[in-house]
Design a protein around this motif. Structure first.
Motif, PDB file in Angstrom:
ATOM      1  N   ARG A   1       0.828  -1.197   0.000  1.00 58.74           N
ATOM      2  CA  ARG A   1       0.000   0.000   0.000  1.00 58.74           C
ATOM      3  C   ARG A   1       0.871   1.259   0.000  1.00 58.74           C
ATOM      4  NH1 ARG A   1      -5.159   0.262   1.186  1.00 58.74           N
ATOM      5  NH2 ARG A   1      -5.103  -1.730   2.308  1.00 58.74           N
ATOM      6  N   GLY A   2       0.557   2.174  -0.904  1.00 64.05           N
ATOM      7  CA  GLY A   2       1.289   3.429  -0.962  1.00 64.05           C
ATOM      8  C   GLY A   2       2.525   3.399  -1.826  1.00 64.05           C
ATOM      9  N   VAL A   3       2.953   2.213  -2.293  1.00 60.12           N
ATOM     10  CA  VAL A   3       4.071   2.141  -3.234  1.00 60.12           C
ATOM     11  C   VAL A   3       3.472   2.424  -4.612  1.00 60.12           C
ATOM     12  CG1 VAL A   3       5.896   0.706  -4.217  1.00 60.12           C
ATOM     13  CG2 VAL A   3       5.349   0.540  -1.780  1.00 60.12           C
ATOM     14  N   ILE A   4       3.548   3.674  -5.011  1.00 58.08           N
ATOM     15  CA  ILE A   4       2.768   4.155  -6.145  1.00 58.08           C
ATOM     16  C   ILE A   4       3.143   3.440  -7.436  1.00 58.08           C
ATOM     17  CG2 ILE A   4       2.222   6.192  -7.528  1.00 58.08           C
ATOM     18  CD1 ILE A   4       2.590   7.847  -4.971  1.00 58.08           C
ATOM     19  N   ILE A   5       4.422   3.155  -7.647  1.00 57.72           N
ATOM     20  CA  ILE A   5       4.838   2.496  -8.887  1.00 57.72           C
ATOM     21  C   ILE A   5       4.194   1.117  -9.008  1.00 57.72           C
ATOM     22  CG2 ILE A   5       6.954   1.555  -7.864  1.00 57.72           C
ATOM     23  CD1 ILE A   5       6.478   2.757 -11.500  1.00 57.72           C
ATOM     24  N   ALA A   6       4.055   0.400  -7.889  1.00 56.92           N
ATOM     25  CA  ALA A   6       3.415  -0.923  -7.918  1.00 56.92           C
ATOM     26  C   ALA A   6       1.914  -0.792  -8.168  1.00 56.92           C
ATOM     27  CB  ALA A   6       3.680  -1.664  -6.614  1.00 56.92           C
ATOM     28  N   GLU A   7       1.284   0.170  -7.515  1.00 58.77           N
ATOM     29  CA  GLU A   7      -0.152   0.367  -7.698  1.00 58.77           C
ATOM     30  C   GLU A   7      -0.459   0.765  -9.147  1.00 58.77           C
ATOM     31  OE1 GLU A   7      -1.253   1.820  -3.153  1.00 58.77           O
ATOM     32  OE2 GLU A   7      -0.945   3.324  -4.717  1.00 58.77           O
ATOM     33  N   GLN A   8       0.327   1.691  -9.696  1.00 62.87           N
ATOM     34  CA  GLN A   8       0.107   2.128 -11.071  1.00 62.87           C
ATOM     35  C   GLN A   8       0.338   0.996 -12.072  1.00 62.87           C
ATOM     36  OE1 GLN A   8       2.609   5.543 -11.711  1.00 62.87           O
ATOM     37  NE2 GLN A   8       1.167   6.957 -10.750  1.00 62.87           N
ATOM     38  N   THR A   9       1.387   0.194 -11.825  1.00 60.54           N
ATOM     39  CA  THR A   9       1.701  -0.899 -12.746  1.00 60.54           C
ATOM     40  C   THR A   9       0.600  -1.950 -12.738  1.00 60.54           C
ATOM     41  OG1 THR A   9       4.076  -0.527 -12.452  1.00 60.54           O
ATOM     42  CG2 THR A   9       3.392  -2.676 -13.313  1.00 60.54           C
ATOM     43  N   ALA A  10       0.099  -2.299 -11.562  1.00 57.45           N
ATOM     44  CA  ALA A  10      -1.001  -3.263 -11.470  1.00 57.45           C
ATOM     45  C   ALA A  10      -2.219  -2.756 -12.236  1.00 57.45           C
ATOM     46  CB  ALA A  10      -1.351  -3.527 -10.011  1.00 57.45           C
ATOM     47  N   ASP A  11      -2.502  -1.466 -12.099  1.00 58.13           N
ATOM     48  CA  ASP A  11      -3.648  -0.888 -12.794  1.00 58.13           C
ATOM     49  C   ASP A  11      -3.433  -0.897 -14.308  1.00 58.13           C
ATOM     50  OD1 ASP A  11      -6.205   0.679 -12.728  1.00 58.13           O
ATOM     51  OD2 ASP A  11      -4.925   2.217 -13.626  1.00 58.13           O
TER      52      ASP A  11
END
Length: 246
Positions: free
Chosen positions: A134-144
């Protein structure tokens, strides 16, 4: 977490700390920066920035906070800045000013259970379930971007558990300057795919009231890289990681 990072109560910090304006008017000598506390690269970044701030006559102090809260505290001015984020943060948080010299560089790697895997698993009728911090933006964006269904966790230990129990098909974990939770023996039961899903750069951010300081920090960070100080800090931190000091 490494002992040099100061664990300060958020409530006490917000109640007692005045905005640091040392660079602007000379009345204060400390800068308060938000960090998250169980990522190996945090130690390297803190050490590097401590040296950079020292060269500007400032002491850097840290406040440990959850990732999203850390960003919000830096953005609303309750703290002076955030340790490191990807470049897109500059557009999403208008009160933060990017220090325009990369602090660290890294890659985001996919971790799967299949011991023979070389590529990402193929999605079926349903999106792939992926564990992200949570909050690791690069991981969240990549998953999306990849059309995956993210399961957010508060720690890498929780990511490990989700993968181990088969609740997700993969996990997205960062390797930054060779520093990564994946060096732990706990992850040996899984397969880290050989090529990163994406490469990225991390930048230090300060609240916009420190715009002049951001420009000076960029200059100092470039100096520290030219002088080999950054490499020395990386090597020392890598040695501690190998020795299990996390």
């Amino acid at each position: 977490m490494h002992s040099r990072i100061l664990f300060i109560s958020a409530a006490l910090a917000i109640a007692s700390m005045a905005p640091a304006t040392a660079y602007a008017d000379g009345h204060e000598s400390s800068i308060y920066i938000a960090v998250i506390d169980d990522i190996p690269s945090t130690t390297m970044a803190v050490r590097l920035l401590e040296v950079a701030y020292q060269r500007l006559g400032l002491e850097m102090r840290t406040l440990v906070a959850p990732s999203r809260r850390a960003l919000m505290m830096a953005d609303n001015g309750k703290l002076d800045g955030d340790l490191f984020r990807i470049e897109s943060v500059a557009a999403e948080y208008p009160n933060l000013t990017q220090v325009d010299y990369p602090l660290l560089e890294g890659g985001l790697f996919a971790v799967v259970r299949d011991p023979n895997a070389q590529t990402m698993p193929e999605p079926g009728d349903q999106p792939l379930k992926v564990a992200v911090r949570r909050g690791v933006i690069i991981a969240e964006q990549t998953a999306d971007t990849l059309g995956m269904e993210p399961l957010h966790t508060e720690s890498y230990e929780q990511m490990h558990q989700l993968l181990e129990r088969g609740r997700v098909e993969l996990a997205l974990v960062s390797d930054i300057e060779g520093l990564s939770p994946l060096t732990s023996d706990n992850w040996n039961q899984f397969t880290v795919l050989p090529e990163p899903v994406i490469r990225f750069k991390l930048y230090h951010y300060v609240n916009r009231r420190h715009g002049n300081l951001a420009r000076e920090l960029a200059r100092v960070l470039a100096e520290l890289e030219r002088e080999g100080v950054k490499d020395d800090i990386r090597e020392r931190t890598l040695e501690e990681q190998v020795d299990g000091d996390w």
